[in-house]
Write a protein that holds these residues in place. Structure first.
Motif, PDB file in Angstrom:
ATOM      1  N   SER A 227       0.826  -1.211   0.000  1.00 53.43           N
ATOM      2  CA  SER A 227       0.000   0.000   0.000  1.00 53.43           C
ATOM      3  C   SER A 227       0.855   1.254   0.000  1.00 53.43           C
ATOM      4  N   HIS A 228       1.906   1.243   0.808  1.00 55.10           N
ATOM      5  CA  HIS A 228       2.746   2.445   0.891  1.00 55.10           C
ATOM      6  C   HIS A 228       3.346   2.800  -0.458  1.00 55.10           C
ATOM      7  N   HIS A 229       3.792   1.827  -1.188  1.00 55.85           N
ATOM      8  CA  HIS A 229       4.447   2.140  -2.456  1.00 55.85           C
ATOM      9  C   HIS A 229       3.441   2.450  -3.555  1.00 55.85           C
ATOM     10  N   LEU A 230       2.226   1.957  -3.432  1.00 56.46           N
ATOM     11  CA  LEU A 230       1.172   2.431  -4.333  1.00 56.46           C
ATOM     12  C   LEU A 230       0.880   3.905  -4.069  1.00 56.46           C
ATOM     13  N   VAL A 231       0.808   4.280  -2.785  1.00 61.49           N
ATOM     14  CA  VAL A 231       0.556   5.670  -2.421  1.00 61.49           C
ATOM     15  C   VAL A 231       1.731   6.550  -2.829  1.00 61.49           C
ATOM     16  N   ALA A 232       2.964   6.082  -2.565  1.00 60.99           N
ATOM     17  CA  ALA A 232       4.141   6.891  -2.877  1.00 60.99           C
ATOM     18  C   ALA A 232       4.265   7.135  -4.379  1.00 60.99           C
ATOM     19  N   ALA A 233       4.040   6.095  -5.172  1.00 60.80           N
ATOM     20  CA  ALA A 233       4.134   6.260  -6.627  1.00 60.80           C
ATOM     21  C   ALA A 233       3.037   7.173  -7.148  1.00 60.80           C
ATOM     22  N   ALA A 234       1.825   7.035  -6.602  1.00 67.47           N
ATOM     23  CA  ALA A 234       0.719   7.890  -7.037  1.00 67.47           C
ATOM     24  C   ALA A 234       0.962   9.344  -6.647  1.00 67.47           C
ATOM     25  N   ASP A 235       1.515   9.562  -5.443  1.00 69.44           N
ATOM     26  CA  ASP A 235       1.796  10.931  -5.012  1.00 69.44           C
ATOM     27  C   ASP A 235       2.910  11.548  -5.852  1.00 69.44           C
ATOM     28  N   LEU A 236       3.876  10.752  -6.229  1.00 66.42           N
ATOM     29  CA  LEU A 236       4.977  11.253  -7.044  1.00 66.42           C
ATOM     30  C   LEU A 236       4.485  11.735  -8.397  1.00 66.42           C
ATOM     31  N   GLU A 237       3.515  11.013  -8.963  1.00 70.78           N
ATOM     32  CA  GLU A 237       3.023  11.343 -10.298  1.00 70.78           C
ATOM     33  C   GLU A 237       1.746  12.165 -10.287  1.00 70.78           C
ATOM     34  N   ARG A 238       1.225  12.447  -9.093  1.00 67.72           N
ATOM     35  CA  ARG A 238      -0.032  13.186  -8.964  1.00 67.72           C
ATOM     36  C   ARG A 238      -1.161  12.457  -9.700  1.00 67.72           C
ATOM     37  N   ARG A 239      -1.188  11.139  -9.546  1.00 62.32           N
ATOM     38  CA  ARG A 239      -2.220  10.333 -10.195  1.00 62.32           C
ATOM     39  C   ARG A 239      -2.800   9.377  -9.174  1.00 62.32           C
ATOM     40  N   ARG A 240      -4.092   9.028  -9.347  1.00 62.19           N
ATOM     41  CA  ARG A 240      -4.695   8.051  -8.448  1.00 62.19           C
ATOM     42  C   ARG A 240      -4.126   6.664  -8.675  1.00 62.19           C
ATOM     43  N   VAL A 241      -3.928   6.318  -9.932  1.00 58.97           N
ATOM     44  CA  VAL A 241      -3.327   5.028 -10.270  1.00 58.97           C
ATOM     45  C   VAL A 241      -1.953   5.309 -10.869  1.00 58.97           C
ATOM     46  N   PRO A 242      -0.886   4.926 -10.194  1.00 61.05           N
ATOM     47  CA  PRO A 242       0.452   5.283 -10.684  1.00 61.05           C
ATOM     48  C   PRO A 242       0.845   4.458 -11.906  1.00 61.05           C
ATOM     49  N   ALA A 243       1.781   4.985 -12.657  1.00 57.49           N
ATOM     50  CA  ALA A 243       2.357   4.225 -13.757  1.00 57.49           C
ATOM     51  C   ALA A 243       3.206   3.096 -13.189  1.00 57.49           C
ATOM     52  N   PHE A 244       3.296   2.016 -13.941  1.00 55.10           N
ATOM     53  CA  PHE A 244       4.054   0.863 -13.463  1.00 55.10           C
ATOM     54  C   PHE A 244       5.513   1.218 -13.247  1.00 55.10           C
ATOM     55  N   SER A 245       6.070   2.051 -14.129  1.00 51.98           N
ATOM     56  CA  SER A 245       7.484   2.407 -13.992  1.00 51.98           C
ATOM     57  C   SER A 245       7.759   3.109 -12.664  1.00 51.98           C
ATOM     58  N   ALA A 246       6.852   3.994 -12.238  1.00 52.92           N
ATOM     59  CA  ALA A 246       7.032   4.688 -10.961  1.00 52.92           C
ATOM     60  C   ALA A 246       6.886   3.724  -9.793  1.00 52.92           C
ATOM     61  N   LEU A 247       5.921   2.813  -9.886  1.00 51.77           N
ATOM     62  CA  LEU A 247       5.719   1.834  -8.822  1.00 51.77           C
ATOM     63  C   LEU A 247       6.932   0.921  -8.697  1.00 51.77           C
ATOM     64  N   PHE A 248       7.442   0.458  -9.826  1.00 52.17           N
ATOM     65  CA  PHE A 248       8.610  -0.426  -9.792  1.00 52.17           C
ATOM     66  C   PHE A 248       9.817   0.307  -9.216  1.00 52.17           C
ATOM     67  N   ASP A 249      10.000   1.533  -9.605  1.00 55.23           N
ATOM     68  CA  ASP A 249      11.159   2.293  -9.151  1.00 55.23           C
ATOM     69  C   ASP A 249      11.128   2.487  -7.640  1.00 55.23           C
ATOM     70  N   THR A 250       9.999   2.913  -7.097  1.00 54.33           N
ATOM     71  CA  THR A 250       9.911   3.165  -5.658  1.00 54.33           C
ATOM     72  C   THR A 250      10.002   1.872  -4.848  1.00 54.33           C
ATOM     73  N   ALA A 251       9.312   0.831  -5.308  1.00 55.71           N
ATOM     74  CA  ALA A 251       9.295  -0.417  -4.544  1.00 55.71           C
ATOM     75  C   ALA A 251      10.648  -1.113  -4.580  1.00 55.71           C
ATOM     76  N   SER A 252      11.278  -1.174  -5.746  1.00 49.76           N
ATOM     77  CA  SER A 252      12.562  -1.871  -5.843  1.00 49.76           C
ATOM     78  C   SER A 252      13.645  -1.135  -5.060  1.00 49.76           C
ATOM     79  N   LYS A 253      13.637   0.193  -5.101  1.00 46.61           N
ATOM     80  CA  LYS A 253      14.597   0.951  -4.310  1.00 46.61           C
ATOM     81  C   LYS A 253      14.371   0.727  -2.822  1.00 46.61           C
ATOM     82  N   ALA A 254      13.125   0.621  -2.415  1.00 50.41           N
ATOM     83  CA  ALA A 254      12.825   0.399  -0.998  1.00 50.41           C
ATOM     84  C   ALA A 254      13.332  -0.963  -0.535  1.00 50.41           C
ATOM     85  N   VAL A 255      13.192  -1.979  -1.382  1.00 53.37           N
ATOM     86  CA  VAL A 255      13.684  -3.309  -1.017  1.00 53.37           C
ATOM     87  C   VAL A 255      15.193  -3.275  -0.814  1.00 53.37           C
TER      88      VAL A 255
END
Length: 614
Positions: free
Chosen positions: A131-159
């Motif tokens: 959930s956190h990385h869905l929210v973080a990616a969406a906030d980064l892009e100012r979108r309700r549903v984030p792009a996959f590239s943003a989600l992958f970038d934030t989640a993989s860096k967090a891991v």
């Protein structure tokens, strides 16, 4: 807000270059450590606040353990408004999950600290991470549903950041213990004593973890470099896993599924293989940009692996359906069913992506992206439903098991009343109470027996279930053991309860302690147990001789020649503690060339037959 701040989606206070960021993160880590230490203090004992108020302790623990870590990941990356709202939502959700987990448990199922069941801890962490990385990616892009590239970038860096921070914290403690050992060799024990203090160890651990998070965050290039290397290695492991999975699926028509079903864990094994494929597929696909596409051989492996997900999930669902059909629902099977549903969502989307027209090279595996986001949302939704009253696995399992009993799918003598008594919380206790009023006399009697059962560890069957009499051979042949030594049924924590075949256990009567009364020495495959007669006529196990490293206890008695030897070294009592002498020269005696009634087998404190009192 500056143009740069707007572009990165961060407020000035939480900006990556803000001088306040480091102190904020260190403060979060210190507060988390102090909070966990406080919870440790109030739960350390049977009559402490935590033990008497589990409904408050459980939610507080879940929030204190996970929410600060989310804050460490969010501060400096989320806008302050987003961070505040998301912190409130996540905190309330964690508290409600913890509250429900404690409230659904009964006095019999509620364990000691942390009181929370392991599944709710594990899946709460998973739901919060997703959930956190869905929210973080969406906030980064100012979108309700984030792009996959943003989600992958934030989640993989967090891991990567999480792994590095955990490693840094572990290395810190290794160095502290090394320093303590150095000081100790010169007679200074202060550091070793300090490391044992919870008031120091718990706060410093989380303070160091927060420090590691901040250090890795300000070195963004380091994170990206480590991530690149990690993804490259994982993507090549996809080849290995794809070959293994393909070989497994290809062999099934020749071997059948019987061997898989016999393991008793077919569903979990196959789902684990599917999960490994999903992770490795994403490691190879990365963010989907053309410049990050893997070599041709890995692109083929990605397609094959994506197709293999479908048969793996089908096998998992098939095995789970068979078990449910045979034995009904259990909490573990319901959770496995939820995992299989998420796996089916991945299999459908990834399979479609793999089988999409090859000529659409610009959109290689493109359906993978919405599939991953949709499956992530589905996983979070299922976790929230499963660990809330909506789809509580214990309640659903109790309903199904009782329904099976009532419609005759399971006979009263085969029904698992202990599941209702000890493993399904308040829902199980309520169902067991209803069964005591059943019109079926056998069901009602067994339910009442289960209610009166206090044997949580399952040592022995319920009182109403017939038990077998232990089978114990007397030695020498022709001698007889006291009838009271062979009860109608023995508890399974009593060695006599393990004696089911004539060759298993042999017993002989002898006065071992010189008190003028005969004790019984019971030889089992594992030890030599000493039983002493009690005033009420029963026999109590008072100790054992450990001969397991040398020979089977039953065989030792059959070889005969038992001799009683007195220890040249006495046992002592010091500081209120009873201590038995242990010889440094214990060895297994060499096997004689021939054995018989005249061959002495010495058993005493100088050999492995040293008696150990319970």
């Amino acid at each position: 807000m500056t143009e740069t701040t707007e572009a990165t989606g961060r407020d000035s206070l939480g900006g990556a270059t803000s001088p306040l960021l480091g102190p904020i993160r260190l403060g979060i880590g210190l507060l988390q450590g102090l909070g966990l230490y406080g919870l440790h203090r109030v739960s350390d004992g049977p009559a402490t606040w935590g033990a008497t108020h589990p409904l408050l302790f459980g939610p507080l623990l879940l929030v204190t353990a996970f929410l600060p870590i989310m804050l460490l990941a969010g501060v400096g990356r989320l806008r302050l408004v987003t961070l505040a709202i998301w912190t409130a939502v996540a905190g309330v959700t964690l508290a409600l999950l913890g509250l429900h987990d404690i409230a659904r448990q009964s006095a019999e199922t509620l364990q000691g600290p942390p009181f929370l069941s392991p599944p709710v801890i594990l899946f709460s962490a998973a739901a919060l991470f997703i959930s956190h990385h869905l929210v973080a990616a969406a906030d980064l892009e100012r979108r309700r549903v984030p792009a996959f590239s943003a989600l992958f970038d934030t989640a993989s860096k967090a891991v990567v950041q999480l792994a590095l921070s955990v490693g840094f914290t572990g290395a810190f403690w290794i160095l502290l213990h090394l320093g303590a050992a150095l000081f100790k060799v010169i007679g200074l024990d202060f550091l070793e004593d300090l490391l044992r203090k919870a008031w120091f160890a718990i706060p410093i651990t989380f303070l160091v973890f927060a420090t590691a998070v901040h250090l890795t965050d300000v070195r963004d290039g380091l994170i990206r470099g480590v991530r690149t290397v990690g993804l490259m290695l994982l993507s090549w492991l996809l080849l290995v896993m794809t070959v293994l999975a393909a070989g497994f699926v290809a062999a099934l028509p020749f071997t059948g599924l019987d061997g898989l079903w016999e393991t008793g864990s077919a569903t979990s094994l196959v789902l684990a293989a599917a999960a490994a494929l999903i992770i490795l597929i994403n490691a190879a696909y990365q963010d989907g940009r053309p410049d990050n596409r893997p070599p041709a051989v890995l692109r083929v492996a990605v397609r094959v692996a994506a197709v293999l997900l479908t048969p793996l999930v089908v096998i998992a669902v098939w095995g789970l359906a068979l078990r449910i059909g045979q034995y009904g629902l259990t909490p573990d099977r319901i959770i496995a069913g939820a995992c299989a549903l998420v796996g089916a969502a991945f299999a459908a989307g990834y399979g479609w992506a793999a089988l999409s027209p090859f000529w659409r090279k610009g959109d290689w595996m493109r359906p993978l992206e919405p599939t991953t986001i949709g499956a992530a949302v589905l996983a979070v939704a299922l976790i929230l439903l499963l660990f809330s009253p909506v789809l509580d696995p214990a309640r659903l399992s109790v309903m199904d098991q009782v329904a099976r009993l009532e419609r005759g799918a399971v006979t009263p003598d085969k029904f698992d009343y202990r599941f209702l008594r000890f493993e399904s919380g308040k829902a199980g206790e309520a169902a067991l109470e209803r069964l005591t009023r059943s019109s079926d006399e056998e069901v009602a009697r067994r339910a009442r027996d289960a209610q009166s059962d206090r044997d949580r560890q399952n040592y022995g069957p319920p009182p109403s279930v017939p038990v077998e009499k232990p089978t114990i051979t007397s030695w020498p042949s022709g001698s007889a053991l006291p009838t009271t030594f062979l009860p109608q049924g023995a508890r399974f924590d009593d060695e006599r309860g393990q004696c089911r075949a004539e060759s298993d256990c042999v017993a002989t009567s002898s006065d071992l302690n010189g008190d003028g009364r005969a004790e019984i020495l019971l030889g089992t495959p594992h030890s030599l147990e000493v039983f002493e007669a009690q005033a009420n006529g029963t026999w109590l196990a008072v100790g054992y001789y450990d001969a397991s490293n040398c020979k089977n206890g039953a065989k030792l008695i059959r070889e005969g020649g038992l001799q009683i030897r007195r220890s040249p070294w006495p046992d002592i009592t010091i500081g209120g503690l009873n201590l038995d002498f242990q010889s440094w020269t214990d060895t297994c005696p060499k096997a004689p060339s021939s054995t018989g009634p005249g061959t002495p087998i010495a058993v005493g404190p100088e050999q492995h037959g040293r008696i150990t009192h319970f």
